[in-house]
Design a protein around this motif. Structure first.
Motif, PDB file in Angstrom:
ATOM      1  N   LEU A 485       0.558  -1.371   0.089  1.00 29.78           N
ATOM      2  CA  LEU A 485      -0.205  -0.203   0.103  1.00 29.78           C
ATOM      3  C   LEU A 485       0.775   1.218   0.056  1.00 29.78           C
ATOM      4  N   VAL A 486       1.630   0.785   0.952  1.00 27.30           N
ATOM      5  CA  VAL A 486       3.157   2.295   1.302  1.00 27.30           C
ATOM      6  C   VAL A 486       3.528   2.907  -0.579  1.00 27.30           C
ATOM      7  N   ASP A 487       4.031   1.514  -1.279  1.00 24.46           N
ATOM      8  CA  ASP A 487       4.949   1.817  -2.275  1.00 24.46           C
ATOM      9  C   ASP A 487       3.743   1.852  -3.430  1.00 24.46           C
ATOM     10  N   SER A 488       2.282   1.417  -3.641  1.00 22.58           N
ATOM     11  CA  SER A 488       1.961   2.682  -4.460  1.00 22.58           C
ATOM     12  C   SER A 488       1.591   4.075  -4.445  1.00 22.58           C
ATOM     13  N   PHE A 489       1.839   4.528  -3.080  1.00 28.32           N
ATOM     14  CA  PHE A 489       1.748   5.730  -3.527  1.00 28.32           C
ATOM     15  C   PHE A 489       2.921   6.402  -4.061  1.00 28.32           C
ATOM     16  N   VAL A 490       4.317   5.574  -3.830  1.00 28.12           N
ATOM     17  CA  VAL A 490       5.622   5.885  -4.322  1.00 28.12           C
ATOM     18  C   VAL A 490       5.437   5.862  -5.912  1.00 28.12           C
ATOM     19  N   GLU A 491       4.652   4.587  -6.364  1.00 31.80           N
ATOM     20  CA  GLU A 491       4.988   4.582  -8.073  1.00 31.80           C
ATOM     21  C   GLU A 491       3.963   5.409  -8.726  1.00 31.80           C
ATOM     22  N   SER A 492       3.464   6.252  -8.220  1.00 36.89           N
ATOM     23  CA  SER A 492       2.756   7.502  -8.396  1.00 36.89           C
ATOM     24  C   SER A 492       3.492   8.545  -9.144  1.00 36.89           C
ATOM     25  N   MET A 493       4.840   7.968  -8.228  1.00 38.02           N
ATOM     26  CA  MET A 493       6.111   9.204  -8.841  1.00 38.02           C
ATOM     27  C   MET A 493       6.595   8.357  -9.720  1.00 38.02           C
ATOM     28  N   THR A 494       7.447   7.675  -9.516  1.00 37.38           N
ATOM     29  CA  THR A 494       8.535   6.755  -9.878  1.00 37.38           C
ATOM     30  C   THR A 494       8.342   5.346  -9.597  1.00 37.38           C
ATOM     31  N   TYR A 495       8.182   4.764 -11.337  1.00 32.41           N
ATOM     32  CA  TYR A 495       8.326   3.301 -10.310  1.00 32.41           C
ATOM     33  C   TYR A 495       9.961   2.546 -10.177  1.00 32.41           C
ATOM     34  N   ASP A 496      11.035   3.603 -10.684  1.00 32.23           N
ATOM     35  CA  ASP A 496      12.497   3.096 -10.513  1.00 32.23           C
ATOM     36  C   ASP A 496      12.597   3.453  -8.694  1.00 32.23           C
ATOM     37  N   PHE A 497      12.211   2.723  -7.411  1.00 31.20           N
ATOM     38  CA  PHE A 497      13.199   3.260  -6.773  1.00 31.20           C
ATOM     39  C   PHE A 497      13.363   1.914  -5.512  1.00 31.20           C
ATOM     40  N   GLU A 498      13.866   2.103  -4.081  1.00 30.87           N
ATOM     41  CA  GLU A 498      14.159   1.275  -3.404  1.00 30.87           C
ATOM     42  C   GLU A 498      13.795   1.573  -2.530  1.00 30.87           C
ATOM     43  N   VAL A 499      13.382   1.158  -1.295  1.00 30.59           N
ATOM     44  CA  VAL A 499      12.907   1.520  -0.002  1.00 30.59           C
ATOM     45  C   VAL A 499      13.373   1.661   1.253  1.00 30.59           C
ATOM     46  N   GLU A 500      13.580   2.318   1.659  1.00 34.79           N
ATOM     47  CA  GLU A 500      14.531   2.591   3.238  1.00 34.79           C
ATOM     48  C   GLU A 500      14.332   1.985   4.220  1.00 34.79           C
ATOM     49  N   LYS A 501      12.916   2.972   4.161  1.00 35.37           N
ATOM     50  CA  LYS A 501      12.281   2.930   5.386  1.00 35.37           C
ATOM     51  C   LYS A 501      10.541   3.743   4.999  1.00 35.37           C
ATOM     52  N   ARG A 502       9.717   2.343   5.602  1.00 36.47           N
ATOM     53  CA  ARG A 502       8.384   3.016   5.700  1.00 36.47           C
ATOM     54  C   ARG A 502       7.575   3.302   6.804  1.00 36.47           C
ATOM     55  N   GLU A 503       6.774   4.381   6.875  1.00 30.52           N
ATOM     56  CA  GLU A 503       5.793   4.206   8.226  1.00 30.52           C
ATOM     57  C   GLU A 503       4.763   4.301   8.112  1.00 30.52           C
ATOM     58  N   LEU A 504       3.154   3.584   8.483  1.00 26.72           N
ATOM     59  CA  LEU A 504       2.064   3.847   7.750  1.00 26.72           C
ATOM     60  C   LEU A 504       1.124   4.287   9.001  1.00 26.72           C
ATOM     61  N   ILE A 505       1.044   5.399   9.169  1.00 26.12           N
ATOM     62  CA  ILE A 505       0.054   6.005  10.454  1.00 26.12           C
ATOM     63  C   ILE A 505      -1.185   6.684  11.020  1.00 26.12           C
ATOM     64  N   ASN A 506      -1.554   6.399  11.579  1.00 22.47           N
ATOM     65  CA  ASN A 506      -3.324   6.547  11.874  1.00 22.47           C
ATOM     66  C   ASN A 506      -3.978   5.464  11.147  1.00 22.47           C
ATOM     67  N   ALA A 507      -3.093   4.042  10.832  1.00 23.37           N
ATOM     68  CA  ALA A 507      -3.882   3.098   9.908  1.00 23.37           C
ATOM     69  C   ALA A 507      -5.091   2.051  10.607  1.00 23.37           C
ATOM     70  N   ASP A 508      -5.553   2.676  12.195  1.00 25.69           N
ATOM     71  CA  ASP A 508      -7.329   2.292  12.559  1.00 25.69           C
ATOM     72  C   ASP A 508      -8.108   2.792  11.400  1.00 25.69           C
ATOM     73  N   ALA A 509      -8.788   1.952  11.171  1.00 18.42           N
ATOM     74  CA  ALA A 509      -9.893   2.070  10.210  1.00 18.42           C
ATOM     75  C   ALA A 509     -11.034   3.120  10.918  1.00 18.42           C
ATOM     76  N   GLU A 510     -11.514   2.888  12.661  1.00 10.64           N
ATOM     77  CA  GLU A 510     -11.705   3.766  13.418  1.00 10.64           C
ATOM     78  C   GLU A 510     -11.575   5.182  13.144  1.00 10.64           C
ATOM     79  N   LEU A 511     -10.663   5.738  12.933  1.00 11.51           N
ATOM     80  CA  LEU A 511      -9.463   6.756  13.307  1.00 11.51           C
ATOM     81  C   LEU A 511     -10.402   7.698  12.032  1.00 11.51           C
TER      82      LEU A 511
END
Length: 656
Positions: A485-511
């Protein structure tokens, strides 16, 4: 399926049977035995309607009111696509209807008449719905042929609100709409989108005759994001009065309010009250929960646990069974919401409206056409909820139901007396500051390889932008799925990338609706820089992703209907490598907006600041109007295309 209003009206109190009647219109009507249809030979259209006649007659037959519906069309077909589309003519035949007349023929370009054989009147079944369709299978059609068909069905009368389209995406030479009714039943009409008014035929005496005859109807082609059906020429009609009781409106919102109230706001038995209390315990509401928290919890719980079926099964509207099985239809779901809200003493109003993309609610014409979709309104917070849209949540109802008028029903309680009041009120859209896509990007260059960047992306989605994701985060399980899911937003910018760190915040459905869904990701890429001799080309515009481009070869005819107000705030920080400068910074500056009555309705504005080797670019884009009329379309298109222009910006880095 939309949750239609079905009225329970005691018709015997409304209608007085008329004993002396002429025979139905259709019995004396027929097509020409020797037709001589013609079109202009210079016309290059794929199809033209030479004639379209529709007659609906309300008629007392054996002490019952019935409706005879006649349709007679003559179409000239001048292309293979048109022939393919119309070699089968489907008839509006249902289990409650009786076919009185059905015939068709083909008239070739040289005048040969090919009558439809009865064996070519066929039936077919829709595998998904199980519905049976009757259709004409026409043969012998060639380019330049006319197809002519006519049918009459007898069916239960429909008069609480009917919509009839006069205009389509093809030219029409002669369009006739006629409505006949017994002499004691009056109808009311309204024409939309520049159509003439329906007139009463003063020469008709034994029965009432209303008509709208138009000799030429221009075709209306669909356009990008246009509310096509709402823009076509059409008429609405409903039964209005019985001349023997002129004080009573047969179809009125006050009557509808009472009917709807009786259905959705009944007195509950002790058994039902017990089941409701058990259901509320399952919500696990904190003792100090405020009203909004309770509504959010209820909305999430019902949409996550109650299975809604598209069915008219009475059991699926039975509140006791719904509370026990957690299975309901659309009406049953609304009953469940209302029952829980009443039990918790949460002030609310039931709202009935229509999809403005199909037809805008007309506050001046009362008809059930405008009563197709339900909302719940909460006066304390001034927010809405779509009970029958599982993909929505409190505060963010189906957007096409907002920015529209609606019929609001409010329960009143005085002592032991309960009643309902109804009013027509505007449904405010969700404000733009609640529907934001906020992007912050920081870009650094690899000193040893300037074609490689290290990028930090911080992006937050609020309101409708998060609605397809955040409320369903509990269904996205596992680290791999969330990383994708996180990577899909990077793919909207470029397909050529290598992720070093990811963070998903407020990923609670009730938020959802409380805090925006936020992603933070650090990645390296060579997708933004190209080397051109001694220069480097940095694709600044790619950071905001590909944008919609609107081109208009023809002059715009129809308005544009947006879903919701929306805004984009983008801050792009670029650390320019030492020893280099950017030579085309002015390309960043874009400023396009549209102001009406002193209010800025939509804009795209991008600018920059350069401090040392730090370039900070802001690119903000806002749309605070959903209905874009034709006279403001070019300005709107300019703003939309401004984002696409920004997406194409490439910065030139040269050695100092």
């Amino acid at each position: 399926m939309k949750n239609k209003i079905y009225l329970l009206i005691a018709f015997l109190c409304v209608f007085q049977i008329v004993n002396a009647q002429e025979k139905p219109f259709f019995e004396s009507y027929d097509w020409e035995v020797n037709p001589n249809y013609k079109v202009d030979k210079e016309i290059s259209e794929d199809m033209i309607a030479v004639k379209e006649k529709t007659v609906t007659e309300f008629y007392f037959q054996e002490d019952y009111l019935v409706e005879f519906f006649l349709e007679h069309k003559v179409l000239w077909l001048n292309s293979d696509d048109a022939i393919e589309e119309f070699n089968k003519i489907y008839l509006p035949f249902s289990s409650e209807a009786e076919m009185q007349v059905n015939k068709a023929r083909v008239i070739t370009a040289d005048g040969k008449i090919i009558n439809l054989d009865k064996s070519k009147i066929l039936t077919a079944e829709d595998e998904e719905t199980g519905n049976t369709y009757t259709y004409f299978a026409l043969e012998g059609i060639t380019k330049g042929s006319f197809i002519e068909y006519m049918y009459v069905v007898k069916r239960p009368p429909s008069y609480t609100g009917n919509k009839f389209y006069i205009q389509d995406d093809y030219y029409k030479d002669q369009v006739e709409f006629d409505l006949y009714s017994p002499s004691n039943l009056l109808f009311k009409f309204k024409s939309y989108n520049n159509l003439p008014d329906v007139e009463r035929d003063t020469l008709s005496t034994d029965k009432i005759h209303y008509k709208l005859h138009v000799s030429k109807v221009e075709k209306l082609e669909n356009e990008y994001q246009a509310p096509y059906n709402a823009s076509r020429g059409f008429i609405l009609y409903k039964m209005d009065k019985n001349v023997d009781n002129m004080d009573v409106d047969i179809i009125s919102y006050s009557n509808i309010a009472e009917t709807v109230y009786a259905s959705y706001y009944p007195e509950y038995s002790e058994k039902t009250k017990g089941l409701l209390n058990d259901f509320i315990k399952e919500l696990e509401l904190p003792k100090d929960a405020d009203q909004e928290s309770i509504i959010r919890k209820l909305d999430f719980y019902i949409k996550s646990t109650v299975y809604s079926q598209d069915s008219y099964n009475p059991d699926l509207q039975d509140l006791d069974l719904i509370l026990q099985t957690q299975i309901a239809n659309e009406s049953g779901v609304i009953k469940l919401y209302v029952a829980v809200l009443r039990t918790l003493n949460i002030e609310h109003e039931l709202v009935i409206t229509t999809d403005r993309n199909e037809m805008k609610f007309d506050p001046e014409f009362e008809a059930t056409n405008f009563l197709t979709d339900f909302l719940l309104y909460f006066p304390t917070s001034k927010k809405y909820l779509s009970p029958n849209a599982s993909g929505t949540r409190y505060g963010f109802p189906l957007p096409y139901l907002t920015d529209n008028y609606g019929f609001f029903l409010k329960e009143g309680v005085v002592g032991n007396l309960k009643s309902v009041t109804g009013r027509i009120t505007y449904i405010e859209p969700v404000k733009v500051d609640e529907v934001l896509d906020v992007m912050k990007v920081t870009i650094d260059f690899n000193k040893d390889n300037l074609t490689e960047n290290t990028v930090h992306l911080d992006r937050a989605f609020g309101g409708y932008y998060a609605m397809n994701i955040q409320p369903f985060m509990h269904l996205i399980q596992g680290e791999d799925a969330r990383n994708d899911l996180v990577d899909s937003f990077v793919e909207s910018m470029t397909y050529d990338f290598e992720v070093e760190k990811r963070e998903l915040i407020n990923a609670d459905a009730e938020l959802f609706g409380i805090k925006p869904l936020q992603i933070k990701v650090d990645f390296t890429t060579e997708g933004f820089v190209e080397k051109a001799g001694r220069k480097y080309l940095f694709k600044l515009g790619d950071l905001i992703g590909q944008q919609i481009e609107m081109y208009q070869e023809k002059e715009r005819v129809l308005p544009l209907e947006g879903q919701f107000h929306r805004g984009y705030n983008r801050t792009l920080t670029l650390h320019i490598p030492e020893g280099y400068k950017i030579t085309n910074l002015e390309d960043i500056n874009i400023d396009n907006s549209y102001v009406k009555d002193g209010k800025e309705l939509f804009f795209f504005k991008s600018s920059y600041q350069l401090k040392g080797n730090t370039l900070t670019v802001t690119a903000n884009e806002y749309y605070k109007e959903n209905s874009i009329e034709v006279d403001m379309y070019e300005e709107y298109r300019t703003v939309i295309n401004s984002a696409a222009d920004f997406n194409k910006i490439v910065l030139l880095l040269e050695a100092e």
